[in-house]
Design a protein around this motif. Structure first.
Motif, PDB file in Angstrom:
ATOM      1  N   GLY A  76       0.840  -1.164   0.075  1.00 13.22           N
ATOM      2  CA  GLY A  76       0.142  -0.085  -0.166  1.00 13.22           C
ATOM      3  C   GLY A  76       0.807   1.270   0.072  1.00 13.22           C
ATOM      4  O   GLY A  76       0.054   2.341   0.241  1.00 13.22           O
ATOM      5  N   VAL A  77       2.055   1.103  -0.414  1.00  8.62           N
ATOM      6  CA  VAL A  77       3.058   2.336  -0.375  1.00  8.62           C
ATOM      7  C   VAL A  77       4.061   2.214  -1.402  1.00  8.62           C
ATOM      8  O   VAL A  77       4.152   1.374  -2.197  1.00  8.62           O
ATOM      9  N   HIS A  78       4.342   3.454  -1.738  1.00  8.22           N
ATOM     10  CA  HIS A  78       5.502   3.658  -2.943  1.00  8.22           C
ATOM     11  C   HIS A  78       6.689   2.710  -2.495  1.00  8.22           C
ATOM     12  O   HIS A  78       7.123   2.419  -1.255  1.00  8.22           O
ATOM     13  N   GLY A  79       7.752   2.705  -3.404  1.00  8.65           N
ATOM     14  CA  GLY A  79       8.911   2.145  -2.968  1.00  8.65           C
ATOM     15  C   GLY A  79       9.659   2.652  -4.328  1.00  8.65           C
ATOM     16  O   GLY A  79       9.260   3.599  -5.277  1.00  8.65           O
ATOM     17  N   ILE A  80      11.020   2.386  -4.208  1.00  7.41           N
ATOM     18  CA  ILE A  80      12.108   2.899  -5.317  1.00  7.41           C
ATOM     19  C   ILE A  80      12.341   1.849  -6.308  1.00  7.41           C
ATOM     20  O   ILE A  80      12.833   0.684  -5.663  1.00  7.41           O
ATOM     21  N   TYR A  81      12.371   1.904  -7.584  1.00  3.91           N
ATOM     22  CA  TYR A  81      12.884   1.067  -8.428  1.00  3.91           C
ATOM     23  C   TYR A  81      14.277   1.693  -9.086  1.00  3.91           C
ATOM     24  O   TYR A  81      14.014   2.841  -9.688  1.00  3.91           O
ATOM     25  N   LEU A  82      15.306   1.056  -8.971  1.00  6.93           N
ATOM     26  CA  LEU A  82      16.570   1.606  -9.345  1.00  6.93           C
ATOM     27  C   LEU A  82      17.050   1.159 -10.872  1.00  6.93           C
ATOM     28  O   LEU A  82      17.079  -0.247 -11.014  1.00  6.93           O
ATOM     29  N   GLU A  83      16.341   1.826 -11.738  1.00  6.02           N
ATOM     30  CA  GLU A  83      16.702   1.719 -13.219  1.00  6.02           C
ATOM     31  C   GLU A  83      18.366   1.147 -13.544  1.00  6.02           C
ATOM     32  O   GLU A  83      18.507   0.423 -14.295  1.00  6.02           O
ATOM     33  N   ASP A  84      19.147   2.197 -13.059  1.00  6.61           N
ATOM     34  CA  ASP A  84      20.732   1.983 -13.414  1.00  6.61           C
ATOM     35  C   ASP A  84      21.333   2.467 -12.113  1.00  6.61           C
ATOM     36  O   ASP A  84      21.178   3.507 -11.480  1.00  6.61           O
ATOM     37  N   LEU A  85      22.334   1.777 -11.934  1.00 13.83           N
ATOM     38  CA  LEU A  85      23.591   2.276 -11.153  1.00 13.83           C
ATOM     39  C   LEU A  85      24.766   1.615 -11.790  1.00 13.83           C
ATOM     40  O   LEU A  85      24.933   0.684 -12.241  1.00 13.83           O
ATOM     41  N   TYR A  86      25.693   2.653 -11.643  1.00 12.47           N
ATOM     42  CA  TYR A  86      26.902   2.507 -12.245  1.00 12.47           C
ATOM     43  C   TYR A  86      28.147   3.066 -11.773  1.00 12.47           C
ATOM     44  O   TYR A  86      27.932   4.517 -11.351  1.00 12.47           O
ATOM     45  N   VAL A  87      29.186   2.657 -11.548  1.00 10.75           N
ATOM     46  CA  VAL A  87      30.461   3.187 -11.313  1.00 10.75           C
ATOM     47  C   VAL A  87      31.455   2.907 -12.190  1.00 10.75           C
ATOM     48  O   VAL A  87      31.793   1.652 -12.421  1.00 10.75           O
ATOM     49  N   ARG A  88      32.316   3.884 -12.630  1.00 14.48           N
ATOM     50  CA  ARG A  88      33.473   3.601 -13.264  1.00 14.48           C
ATOM     51  C   ARG A  88      34.367   2.736 -12.902  1.00 14.48           C
ATOM     52  O   ARG A  88      34.591   2.678 -11.618  1.00 14.48           O
ATOM     53  N   PRO A  89      34.682   1.855 -13.859  1.00 13.16           N
ATOM     54  CA  PRO A  89      35.706   0.704 -13.288  1.00 13.16           C
ATOM     55  C   PRO A  89      37.035   1.407 -12.471  1.00 13.16           C
ATOM     56  O   PRO A  89      37.268   0.774 -11.378  1.00 13.16           O
ATOM     57  N   SER A  90      37.431   2.545 -12.918  1.00 15.43           N
ATOM     58  CA  SER A  90      38.427   3.217 -12.192  1.00 15.43           C
ATOM     59  C   SER A  90      37.998   3.647 -10.968  1.00 15.43           C
ATOM     60  O   SER A  90      38.993   3.945  -9.759  1.00 15.43           O
ATOM     61  N   ALA A  91      36.869   3.921 -10.655  1.00 18.33           N
ATOM     62  CA  ALA A  91      36.418   4.287  -9.173  1.00 18.33           C
ATOM     63  C   ALA A  91      35.861   3.109  -8.297  1.00 18.33           C
ATOM     64  O   ALA A  91      35.257   3.323  -7.179  1.00 18.33           O
ATOM     65  N   ARG A  92      35.990   1.828  -8.963  1.00 18.69           N
ATOM     66  CA  ARG A  92      35.013   0.909  -8.189  1.00 18.69           C
ATOM     67  C   ARG A  92      36.008   0.358  -6.740  1.00 18.69           C
ATOM     68  O   ARG A  92      37.091   0.579  -6.828  1.00 18.69           O
TER      69      ARG A  92
END
Length: 159
Positions: A76-92
């Motif tokens: 009965g409430v909203h949620g968040i759908y994360l469409e994209d999450l990305y971190v550049r390889p050099s910063a992982r």
């Protein structure tokens, strides 16, 4: 450092989306234009939201998240759908992915949302391991279905 994206971030978001698509071996499917992204994120009726992960030392954008609200009829409430999450390889490994997810979890908690959901490719073992280390669990009883291109057109034109 995580911050809310601004209209000036559209070019870097577009670049990061293309980098993500290339990583996922689907660059030809990433057709969104900067103009479409600007309208979706900052138009009169935004359809999605974005956060930028910046390098703490340089302030350079090194990752992003794009998300939108979904709704659970069971909760009965909203949620968040994360469409994209990305971190550049050099910063992982620098905590940027965790910080992006932490920010979305904070938004959920602050607003009373009860779910934060996303999809991950089955072959992306590093991402799966990372998500599971945070306490996320796969919903393996569900299969995602998608209509696109000709199939969507065909169904949409039926009377």
């Amino acid at each position: 450092m995580i911050r809310i994206a601004t209209p000036d971030d559209v070019p870097v978001i577009h670049t990061l989306i293309r980098e993500l698509a290339e990583y996922e071996k689907a660059l030809e499917e990433a057709r969104a234009t900067p103009e479409q992204l600007h309208e979706a994120l900052f138009g009169e009726n935004p359809a999605a939201y974005a956060h930028i992960a910046q390098d703490d030392a340089t302030g350079e954008p090194v990752g992003f998240s794009v998300w939108f609200l979904n709704f659970s009829t069971w909760r009965g409430v909203h949620g968040i759908y994360l469409e994209d999450l990305y971190v550049r390889p050099s910063a992982r490994g620098g905590g940027h992915g965790r910080a992006l997810l932490t920010e979305l979890a904070r938004i959920c908690v602050d607003r009373g949302y009860q779910r934060l959901e996303w999809s991950v490719l089955n072959w992306n073992r590093p991402a799966i391991g990372f998500y599971e280390s945070l306490g996320a669990r796969p919903q393996d009883e569900w299969t995602v279905y998608r209509l696109t291109d000709e199939a969507l057109e065909s169904l949409g034109k039926r009377g």
